[in-house]
Scaffold this active site. Structure first.
Site, PDB file in Angstrom:
ATOM      1  N   THR A  88       0.763  -1.275   0.104  1.00  0.00           N
ATOM      2  CA  THR A  88      -0.120   0.169   0.125  1.00  0.00           C
ATOM      3  C   THR A  88       0.805   1.332  -0.155  1.00  0.00           C
ATOM      4  O   THR A  88       0.228   2.392   0.346  1.00  0.00           O
ATOM      5  CB  THR A  88      -1.036   0.052   1.349  1.00  0.00           C
ATOM      6  N   SER A 110       7.203   0.990   1.547  1.00  0.00           N
ATOM      7  CA  SER A 110       8.061   1.424   0.419  1.00  0.00           C
ATOM      8  C   SER A 110       8.249   3.003   0.532  1.00  0.00           C
ATOM      9  O   SER A 110       9.212   3.569  -0.295  1.00  0.00           O
ATOM     10  CB  SER A 110       7.407   1.016  -0.900  1.00  0.00           C
TER      11      SER A 110
END
Length: 272
Positions: free
Chosen positions: A230, A234
């Protein structure tokens, strides 16, 4: 001007600085127990739409304008972000700010863990912001990518996909979408790898991280696109790339939730 990677001692000496907005994205129970003096708590859920099938999408400009007005953001405010997990939600906030063109920000190295370990003062009282009238302007097109862009460019020679999920997710052993595996050609470097778990979740030496990424083909001469499920985990990878000086760091907010549930996207699994 504060550096992108801000050490606790440096922030401790600047707590009374003008135009400084410290945002704590820790769990509420942690914030109530101890936070940096003057820090305002931000519910990280407000940084994503939460809508299926891709809950990590960036909220609308109106929603973000309301949020940052509540927090007291102004165009010349310098934001310092931290959390209690090593940088995931703090990174998501900084990526969001970068995406909407607000470039004055820092990450508190190690977050609340490093702050406490160094014995800096803490507060347990909620700090209320002074509201502003912040309006989100034009987005920076070099910060975000969408599904169409990724489909058109993921195979380009000068593009590398940095998958920050767990190895099981990358290999296709675990799946949180209709498809399992990863974007063909993506490189795996789990989001927690840059953290020094023996040093209160501070970043490990940047040159060591740079060498690890280079061995995977993730280098600053390429356009590097990060994703997870989601674009929470990251977002920290995106921040690490920025700290390494990678000039073309971009985040895919749809991430695997969107890619792995889309009928027209390719996926591959690692060989057992």
């Amino acid at each position: 001007m504060l550096p992108l990677l801000l050490e606790p001692a440096e922030l401790a000496n600047r707590l009374d600085a003008d135009k400084l907005l410290i945002l704590d994205l820790s769990k509420p129970a942690v914030y109530v127990q101890a936070h940096v003096p003057g820090a305002i708590h931000l519910d990280f859920k407000r940084l994503q739409t939460g809508a299926q099938p891709a809950p990590g999408m960036i909220p609308s400009d109106d929603a973000l304008s309301d949020l940052f007005s509540e927090l007291g953001l102004t165009p010349d405010t310098h934001v310092v972000a931290y959390d209690d997990e090593g940088g995931g939600w703090a990174g998501r906030l900084l990526w969001t700010l970068d995406a909407i063109g607000h470039k004055h920000y820092s990450y508190l190295n190690g977050g609340i863990h490093a702050w406490l370990a160094e014995g800096h003062p803490t507060s347990s009282e909620a700090h209320d912001p002074t509201p502003s009238d912040y309006e989100v302007g034009a987005h920076d097109p070099l910060t975000e990518v969408d599904l169409d862009y990724l489909l058109a460019h993921y195979q380009d020679d000068d593009v590398v996909i940095w998958d920050s999920r767990s190895l099981d997710e990358f290999d296709g052993v675990r799946a949180f979408a209709q498809k399992a595996g990863h974007i063909p050609g993506a490189r795996h470097h789990e989001w927690t790898e840059p953290m020094d778990k023996q040093n209160n979740l501070r970043l490990r030496p940047l040159d060591d991280i740079r060498a690890e990424l280079a061995a995977l083909g993730i280098t600053g001469d390429k356009e590097v696109i990060t994703h997870c499920q989601t674009h929470h985990r990251s977002s920290f990878s995106w921040l690490v790339g920025k700290l390494l000086g990678f000039e073309r760091m971009r985040g895919y907010a749809g991430s695997w939730a969107e890619w792995g549930n889309h009928p027209d996207t390719p996926a591959e699994k690692s060989d057992a």
